[in-house]
Design a protein around this motif. Structure first.
Motif, PDB file in Angstrom:
ATOM      1  N   LEU A   5      -5.321 -94.585   1.132  1.00 48.44           N
ATOM      2  CA  LEU A   5      -6.011 -93.510   1.838  1.00 48.44           C
ATOM      3  C   LEU A   5      -5.052 -92.390   2.221  1.00 48.44           C
ATOM      4  CD1 LEU A   5      -8.293 -95.722   4.033  1.00 48.44           C
ATOM      5  CD2 LEU A   5      -9.099 -94.003   2.432  1.00 48.44           C
ATOM      6  N   ALA A   6      -3.868 -92.791   2.646  1.00 48.74           N
ATOM      7  CA  ALA A   6      -2.936 -91.778   3.128  1.00 48.74           C
ATOM      8  C   ALA A   6      -2.114 -91.181   1.997  1.00 48.74           C
ATOM      9  CB  ALA A   6      -2.016 -92.387   4.177  1.00 48.74           C
ATOM     10  N   GLY A   7      -2.258 -91.744   0.834  1.00 50.27           N
ATOM     11  CA  GLY A   7      -1.575 -91.160  -0.323  1.00 50.27           C
ATOM     12  C   GLY A   7      -0.086 -91.414  -0.312  1.00 50.27           C
ATOM     13  N   CYS A   8       0.356 -92.633   0.173  1.00 50.34           N
ATOM     14  CA  CYS A   8       1.790 -92.872   0.247  1.00 50.34           C
ATOM     15  C   CYS A   8       2.323 -93.557  -1.001  1.00 50.34           C
ATOM     16  CB  CYS A   8       2.146 -93.676   1.482  1.00 50.34           C
ATOM     17  SG  CYS A   8       1.423 -95.313   1.497  1.00 50.34           S
ATOM     18  N   ALA A   9       1.443 -93.745  -2.011  1.00 48.12           N
ATOM     19  CA  ALA A   9       1.927 -94.318  -3.267  1.00 48.12           C
ATOM     20  C   ALA A   9       2.902 -93.346  -3.916  1.00 48.12           C
ATOM     21  CB  ALA A   9       0.750 -94.567  -4.199  1.00 48.12           C
ATOM     22  N   LYS A  10       3.831 -93.896  -4.689  1.00 50.98           N
ATOM     23  CA  LYS A  10       4.843 -93.046  -5.321  1.00 50.98           C
ATOM     24  C   LYS A  10       4.153 -92.064  -6.267  1.00 50.98           C
ATOM     25  CE  LYS A  10       9.262 -93.460  -7.656  1.00 50.98           C
ATOM     26  NZ  LYS A  10      10.155 -94.356  -8.388  1.00 50.98           N
ATOM     27  N   PRO A  11       4.360 -90.774  -6.091  1.00 49.21           N
ATOM     28  CA  PRO A  11       3.652 -89.822  -6.952  1.00 49.21           C
ATOM     29  C   PRO A  11       4.159 -89.885  -8.390  1.00 49.21           C
ATOM     30  CG  PRO A  11       5.227 -88.683  -5.549  1.00 49.21           C
ATOM     31  CD  PRO A  11       5.229 -90.114  -5.133  1.00 49.21           C
ATOM     32  N   VAL A  12       3.219 -89.669  -9.327  1.00 48.18           N
ATOM     33  CA  VAL A  12       3.588 -89.637 -10.739  1.00 48.18           C
ATOM     34  C   VAL A  12       4.296 -88.301 -11.005  1.00 48.18           C
ATOM     35  CG1 VAL A  12       2.690 -89.669 -13.109  1.00 48.18           C
ATOM     36  CG2 VAL A  12       1.569 -91.017 -11.312  1.00 48.18           C
ATOM     37  N   PRO A  13       5.473 -88.354 -11.626  1.00 49.76           N
ATOM     38  CA  PRO A  13       6.158 -87.070 -11.876  1.00 49.76           C
ATOM     39  C   PRO A  13       5.348 -86.180 -12.806  1.00 49.76           C
ATOM     40  CG  PRO A  13       7.278 -88.906 -12.972  1.00 49.76           C
ATOM     41  CD  PRO A  13       6.207 -89.494 -12.125  1.00 49.76           C
ATOM     42  N   GLU A  14       5.348 -84.885 -12.501  1.00 51.11           N
ATOM     43  CA  GLU A  14       4.577 -83.942 -13.321  1.00 51.11           C
ATOM     44  C   GLU A  14       5.237 -83.768 -14.687  1.00 51.11           C
ATOM     45  OE1 GLU A  14       3.661 -80.178 -11.651  1.00 51.11           O
ATOM     46  OE2 GLU A  14       2.933 -81.029  -9.782  1.00 51.11           O
ATOM     47  N   ARG A  15       4.392 -83.668 -15.723  1.00 50.06           N
ATOM     48  CA  ARG A  15       4.921 -83.385 -17.063  1.00 50.06           C
ATOM     49  C   ARG A  15       5.440 -81.957 -17.082  1.00 50.06           C
ATOM     50  NH1 ARG A  15       0.640 -84.065 -21.658  1.00 50.06           N
ATOM     51  NH2 ARG A  15      -0.535 -82.763 -20.243  1.00 50.06           N
ATOM     52  N   THR A  16       6.422 -81.737 -17.878  1.00 46.52           N
ATOM     53  CA  THR A  16       6.892 -80.374 -18.031  1.00 46.52           C
ATOM     54  C   THR A  16       7.420 -80.152 -19.440  1.00 46.52           C
ATOM     55  OG1 THR A  16       8.285 -78.645 -17.078  1.00 46.52           O
ATOM     56  CG2 THR A  16       9.216 -80.861 -17.122  1.00 46.52           C
ATOM     57  N   LEU A  17       7.212 -78.953 -19.956  1.00 51.39           N
ATOM     58  CA  LEU A  17       7.719 -78.574 -21.275  1.00 51.39           C
ATOM     59  C   LEU A  17       8.387 -77.211 -21.148  1.00 51.39           C
ATOM     60  CD1 LEU A  17       4.668 -79.283 -23.652  1.00 51.39           C
ATOM     61  CD2 LEU A  17       6.817 -80.543 -23.608  1.00 51.39           C
ATOM     62  N   PRO A  18       9.489 -77.020 -21.835  1.00 55.92           N
ATOM     63  CA  PRO A  18      10.040 -75.659 -21.869  1.00 55.92           C
ATOM     64  C   PRO A  18       9.141 -74.788 -22.736  1.00 55.92           C
ATOM     65  CG  PRO A  18      11.346 -77.128 -23.254  1.00 55.92           C
ATOM     66  CD  PRO A  18      10.310 -77.982 -22.582  1.00 55.92           C
ATOM     67  N   PRO A  19       8.859 -73.562 -22.311  1.00 55.82           N
ATOM     68  CA  PRO A  19       7.956 -72.706 -23.114  1.00 55.82           C
ATOM     69  C   PRO A  19       8.530 -72.442 -24.508  1.00 55.82           C
ATOM     70  CG  PRO A  19       8.357 -71.771 -20.941  1.00 55.82           C
ATOM     71  CD  PRO A  19       9.315 -72.894 -21.093  1.00 55.82           C
ATOM     72  N   LEU A  20       7.697 -72.623 -25.521  1.00 56.54           N
ATOM     73  CA  LEU A  20       8.097 -72.346 -26.910  1.00 56.54           C
ATOM     74  C   LEU A  20       7.617 -70.924 -27.227  1.00 56.54           C
ATOM     75  CD1 LEU A  20       9.174 -73.449 -29.665  1.00 56.54           C
ATOM     76  CD2 LEU A  20       6.825 -74.167 -30.144  1.00 56.54           C
ATOM     77  N   ILE A  21       8.555 -69.991 -27.209  1.00 58.81           N
ATOM     78  CA  ILE A  21       8.134 -68.599 -27.423  1.00 58.81           C
ATOM     79  C   ILE A  21       8.530 -68.078 -28.804  1.00 58.81           C
ATOM     80  CG2 ILE A  21       8.032 -67.989 -24.982  1.00 58.81           C
ATOM     81  CD1 ILE A  21      10.758 -66.713 -25.263  1.00 58.81           C
ATOM     82  N   ALA A  22       9.304 -68.858 -29.529  1.00 60.88           N
ATOM     83  CA  ALA A  22       9.657 -68.482 -30.912  1.00 60.88           C
ATOM     84  C   ALA A  22       9.998 -69.749 -31.667  1.00 60.88           C
ATOM     85  CB  ALA A  22      10.838 -67.530 -30.922  1.00 60.88           C
ATOM     86  N   PHE A  23       9.723 -69.753 -32.943  1.00 63.91           N
ATOM     87  CA  PHE A  23      10.111 -70.895 -33.781  1.00 63.91           C
ATOM     88  C   PHE A  23      10.267 -70.424 -35.218  1.00 63.91           C
ATOM     89  CE2 PHE A  23       5.974 -71.594 -35.792  1.00 63.91           C
ATOM     90  CZ  PHE A  23       5.110 -70.993 -34.892  1.00 63.91           C
ATOM     91  N   ASN A  24      10.882 -71.267 -36.001  1.00 64.67           N
ATOM     92  CA  ASN A  24      11.141 -70.920 -37.391  1.00 64.67           C
ATOM     93  C   ASN A  24       9.835 -70.961 -38.187  1.00 64.67           C
ATOM     94  OD1 ASN A  24      12.009 -70.631 -39.983  1.00 64.67           O
ATOM     95  ND2 ASN A  24      13.439 -72.369 -39.973  1.00 64.67           N
TER      96      ASN A  24
END
Lengths: 244, 224
Positions: free
Chosen positions: B14-33
């Protein structure tokens, strides 16, 4: 009494958005080509609450602006709203006028001819499709019906890291006049939404209009009015662009 | 002992004291071959879209350089994914939704394609609007449109912006009281209380070729 009225309106709006009241889609997109390319839009005068409001909402994850506000907070809210009303009056600001102007200008820019039509409505309730069906005498191709659930300033909580920012909640529907008891478009636009809602078009607030305490709004009335004006303008544009 | 554990577990939930799941993250892909990009979109192996199937992590398409790529007419490369739309007697709603993964905010366009490969409709950037922090296009299906090709939009990739999101929730806590009577009999009761909490967060996003995509279809329940 005003608080309960607004709570009821917002409750109805939230129920509609979350789809828990009736099994209908919270959003129905407009398909111009499949709707017979309407050109003349009949705009019913938007239903807008008489006064700005300043709630501190509490909602559920995925919902929109919340509805549960403790009694003590309601008293403070009443004080805030009186103050907001004074600011609005002294700056001669009309949310309804700004909102209306923005809608019409955007519709015209999208290539529509706008005809103001006078239809009786029941408070902030949407006009029923059955009321419009067969009303060829209106001289329009479709009727745009817009209701504002609330506008003013809102804060996520009373802490300093939750500043007051302008907000608007407005719903729109486009009804055909050709005889079909149906809806061509239905959606809700929220300026400054809460809790990441996925079933409304949302406009992130302009960071220029942040007021850490309500007293900062009272100390900067011109800026506060500008914030509401920007919110009215952008919400009107977003609603009209639903007819692209 | 078991009871105490259960109460603690309930309070934590109820109080939300469970270990939070780490947020996904990606570096932005702004150019590629673009060397590996094909000259046209390949419609084979399209992902089927099922009317009524809800958006879940299972039907998420993660755009990155491992997805197919096409060289567009103007020479710009776009990562794409093809969906096979269901044939249905009644029109239905199609939702194309991208969401940021960390700062990487996938920005797309969408083409509807008939069975013979003809493009019947193009949904550009102005067909998408923010829905919370996602970018969404909501569309009605049309007869004869068999495929939906969602492509990253090189014309907008690289645009960096800030976005404020606000959260306001009820933070629930449970309190258990144990009462011992004069006769030594104990009884307990649990009460729940709620405290409003809220705050705002400023996100820094960059429109990119990579990120999260969902395409779902839902019935038009009542068209009024």
């Amino acid at each position: 009494m005003k608080f309960y009225k607004l709570a009821a309106v917002m409750g109805g709006l939230a129920a509609t958005i979350t789809g828990c009241a009736t099994p209908s889609n919270p959003e129905l997109p407009f398909d111009r080509a499949q709707s017979g390319n309407p050109h003349v839009i009949g705009l019913v005068k938007p239903a807008v609450p008489e006064h700005a409001s300043a709630p501190i909402p509490v909602g559920s994850a995925g919902g929109i602006a919340g509805l549960l506000i403790a009694g003590t907070v309601a008293v403070m809210r009443s004080n805030r709203e009186s103050s907001l009303e004074t600011i609005v009056q002294s700056n001669h600001f009309s949310f309804a006028d700004q909102f209306h102007t923005s809608i019409v200008a955007t519709l015209v820019a999208e290539g529509y001819t706008v005809k103001e039509i006078d239809l009786k409505r029941d408070g902030l309730k949407p006009i029923s499709a059955a009321t419009i069906a067969g009303r060829n005498d209106l001289g329009v191709d479709a009727v745009l019906d817009i209701s504002v659930g609330g506008y003013g300033y809102v804060a996520a909580s009373q802490s300093d890291d939750a500043p007051y920012r302008p907000y608007v909640i407005a719903s729109a529907q486009l009804l055909p006049v050709g005889g079909a008891d149906t809806v061509l478009m239905k959606d809700t636009v929220v300026y400054n939404p809460f809790n990441n809602p996925k079933s409304v078009v949302s406009i992130p607030p302009d960071p220029q209009y942040n007021f850490v305490h309500f007293g900062d709004i009272e100390a900067n009335p011109t800026s506060a009015v500008q914030g509401m004006s920007v919110a009215a303008d952008q919400t009107g544009q977003a609603l009209a662009r639903l007819l692209r | 002992m078991k009871g105490k554990l259960a109460i603690t577990a309930a309070c934590c939930l109820l109080a939300g004291c469970a270990k939070p799941v780490p947020e996904r993250t990606l570096p932005p892909l702004i150019a590629f071959n673009p060397a590996y990009c094909a000259p046209s979109v390949v419609l084979q192996d399209a992902t089927p879209v099922i009317v009524g199937e809800l958006e879940t992590p299972k039907n998420e398409i993660l755009f990155d350089e491992s997805n197919p790529c096409v060289r567009q007419q103007d020479g710009t490369p776009a990562i794409y994914h093809v969906f096979h739309l269901p044939a249905a007697d009644q029109p239905y709603l199609i939702t194309v939704r991208t969401e940021p993964v960390g700062p990487a905010y996938l920005v797309v366009t969408a083409d509807f394609i008939a069975a013979d490969g003809t493009v019947t409709r193009r949904i550009g950037g102005d067909g998408f609007s923010f829905h919370g922090i996602s970018l969404t296009a909501l569309l009605r299906s049309r007869p004869g449109e068999e495929y939906l090709v969602v492509k990253s939009d090189p014309s907008r990739v690289g645009y960096a912006f800030d976005q404020i999101s606000e959260v306001s929730l009820l933070y629930s806590t449970a309190t258990t009281t144990v009462v011992t009577s004069k006769t030594g009999k104990t009884s307990s009761f649990t009460s729940f209380s709620s405290t409003p909490v809220g705050g705002s967060r400023n996100h820094n996003f960059v429109f990119s070729h990579n990120g999260s995509l969902h395409v779902t279809a839902s019935p038009i329940l009542v068209n009024k």
